[in-house]
Design a protein around this motif. Structure first.
Motif, PDB file in Angstrom:
ATOM      1  N   UNK A  97      23.694  70.190  69.669  1.00  0.00           N
ATOM      2  CA  UNK A  97      24.620  69.250  69.905  1.00  0.00           C
ATOM      3  C   UNK A  97      23.997  68.211  70.692  1.00  0.00           C
ATOM      4  N   UNK A  98      23.468  68.662  71.836  1.00  0.00           N
ATOM      5  CA  UNK A  98      22.841  67.602  72.798  1.00  0.00           C
ATOM      6  C   UNK A  98      21.648  66.939  72.246  1.00  0.00           C
ATOM      7  N   UNK A  99      20.859  68.007  71.620  1.00  0.00           N
ATOM      8  CA  UNK A  99      19.685  67.038  70.928  1.00  0.00           C
ATOM      9  C   UNK A  99      19.946  66.270  69.796  1.00  0.00           C
ATOM     10  N   UNK A 100      20.929  66.558  68.998  1.00  0.00           N
ATOM     11  CA  UNK A 100      21.173  65.561  67.912  1.00  0.00           C
ATOM     12  C   UNK A 100      21.908  64.361  68.532  1.00  0.00           C
ATOM     13  N   UNK A 101      22.739  64.467  69.525  1.00  0.00           N
ATOM     14  CA  UNK A 101      23.245  63.272  70.237  1.00  0.00           C
ATOM     15  C   UNK A 101      22.209  62.402  71.079  1.00  0.00           C
ATOM     16  N   UNK A 102      21.157  63.113  71.415  1.00  0.00           N
ATOM     17  CA  UNK A 102      20.030  62.461  72.032  1.00  0.00           C
ATOM     18  C   UNK A 102      19.128  61.723  71.109  1.00  0.00           C
ATOM     19  N   UNK A 103      19.019  62.392  69.902  1.00  0.00           N
ATOM     20  CA  UNK A 103      18.459  61.956  68.832  1.00  0.00           C
ATOM     21  C   UNK A 103      18.906  60.643  68.059  1.00  0.00           C
ATOM     22  N   UNK A 104      20.377  60.643  68.198  1.00  0.00           N
ATOM     23  CA  UNK A 104      21.105  59.567  67.387  1.00  0.00           C
ATOM     24  C   UNK A 104      21.018  58.355  68.583  1.00  0.00           C
ATOM     25  N   UNK A 105      21.194  58.589  69.756  1.00  0.00           N
ATOM     26  CA  UNK A 105      21.140  57.384  70.828  1.00  0.00           C
ATOM     27  C   UNK A 105      19.660  57.057  70.836  1.00  0.00           C
ATOM     28  N   UNK A 106      18.662  57.701  70.486  1.00  0.00           N
ATOM     29  CA  UNK A 106      17.263  57.165  70.663  1.00  0.00           C
ATOM     30  C   UNK A 106      17.120  56.054  69.286  1.00  0.00           C
ATOM     31  N   UNK A 107      17.741  56.718  68.368  1.00  0.00           N
ATOM     32  CA  UNK A 107      17.580  56.121  67.046  1.00  0.00           C
ATOM     33  C   UNK A 107      18.327  54.806  67.220  1.00  0.00           C
ATOM     34  N   UNK A 108      19.416  54.683  67.779  1.00  0.00           N
ATOM     35  CA  UNK A 108      20.284  53.430  67.837  1.00  0.00           C
ATOM     36  C   UNK A 108      19.492  52.430  68.761  1.00  0.00           C
ATOM     37  N   UNK A 109      18.937  52.955  69.794  1.00  0.00           N
ATOM     38  CA  UNK A 109      18.176  52.158  70.622  1.00  0.00           C
ATOM     39  C   UNK A 109      16.678  51.650  69.793  1.00  0.00           C
ATOM     40  N   UNK A 110      16.096  52.340  69.029  1.00  0.00           N
ATOM     41  CA  UNK A 110      15.208  51.909  68.084  1.00  0.00           C
ATOM     42  C   UNK A 110      15.575  50.853  67.309  1.00  0.00           C
ATOM     43  N   UNK A 111      16.692  51.209  66.623  1.00  0.00           N
ATOM     44  CA  UNK A 111      17.405  50.199  65.609  1.00  0.00           C
ATOM     45  C   UNK A 111      17.518  48.726  66.442  1.00  0.00           C
ATOM     46  N   UNK A 112      18.122  48.875  67.606  1.00  0.00           N
ATOM     47  CA  UNK A 112      18.405  47.802  68.238  1.00  0.00           C
ATOM     48  C   UNK A 112      16.974  47.014  68.780  1.00  0.00           C
ATOM     49  N   UNK A 113      16.082  47.633  68.980  1.00  0.00           N
ATOM     50  CA  UNK A 113      14.595  46.989  69.440  1.00  0.00           C
ATOM     51  C   UNK A 113      14.177  46.563  68.162  1.00  0.00           C
ATOM     52  N   UNK A 114      14.179  47.108  67.038  1.00  0.00           N
ATOM     53  CA  UNK A 114      13.793  46.572  65.854  1.00  0.00           C
ATOM     54  C   UNK A 114      14.431  45.176  65.393  1.00  0.00           C
ATOM     55  N   UNK A 115      15.732  45.245  65.329  1.00  0.00           N
ATOM     56  CA  UNK A 115      16.401  44.000  65.329  1.00  0.00           C
ATOM     57  C   UNK A 115      16.355  42.750  66.269  1.00  0.00           C
TER      58      UNK A 115
END
Length: 187
Positions: free
Chosen positions: A153-171
């Motif tokens: 659960x923690x790893x998935x949460x961290x993965x989603x947060x990292x992915x969200x930050x990557x999307x923001x950086x890409x934007x």
């Protein structure tokens, strides 16, 4: 903003560790009774009659008894066949011998049954201990599954947060590229 993000991550880590500690504590509490019962089984109280029945059953079910009994029977029969006159205390059809054999069988059977009942009780207690050991193993497996669930659960949460930050950086990169293209006039 970075400070809030770090504090949020630290808070999440604390919550994650608290969940793991709670799982471990609950498992240890549940196992405590099982371990106590396994390490400190109730003392077996054996009466003198039970001790005698165990000894009789142990001797009656041994080769020593069979061989000794066979020798005594043969000596009895040989003596009463070969003895002269009044020395024959149990002549041929050996009625006294039959009476003694019947009495031995009549007394030996219940004594052996008492011993078998005690062995059955011991087997039942052994089966209970096996059940407790299996229950302890099952509880440990459940605890491990819970820990894995928390970790995933923690790893998935961290993965989603990292992915969200990557999307923001890409934007942000895409926005900068678009604004750079607009300044240079590239469509």
């Amino acid at each position: 903003m970075k400070k809030e993000s770090i504090e949020s991550q630290l808070s999440d880590e604390r919550m994650h560790l608290d969940k793991l500690h709670k799982i471990v504590k609950d498992t240890l509490d549940a196992e405590e009774l099982i371990i106590h019962n396994l390490l400190h089984p109730p003392l077996e109280i054996v009466t003198p009659g039970q001790r005698v029945s165990d000894k009789v059953a142990r001797f009656g079910g041994s080769w020593k008894f069979i061989i000794t009994f066979f020798i005594v029977l043969m000596l009895w029969i040989l003596f009463n066949v070969l003895a002269i006159g009044h020395f024959k205390f149990d002549p041929y059809p050996f009625i006294l011998l039959n009476l003694l054999l019947s009495c031995i069988a009549a007394l030996q059977a219940p004594v052996i049954m008492m011993s078998q009942n005690r062995l059955e009780e011991k087997d039942r207690k052994r089966n209970e201990n096996d059940y407790l050991i299996n229950l302890k193993a099952e509880m440990q497996i459940r605890s491990l599954n819970q820990k894995l669930d928390v970790l995933l659960e923690e790893q998935i949460k961290t993965l989603f947060e990292t992915q969200e930050k990557q999307f923001e950086l890409l934007k942000e990169i895409n926005r900068k590229i678009n604004s750079q293209n607009q300044k240079t006039g590239i469509p």
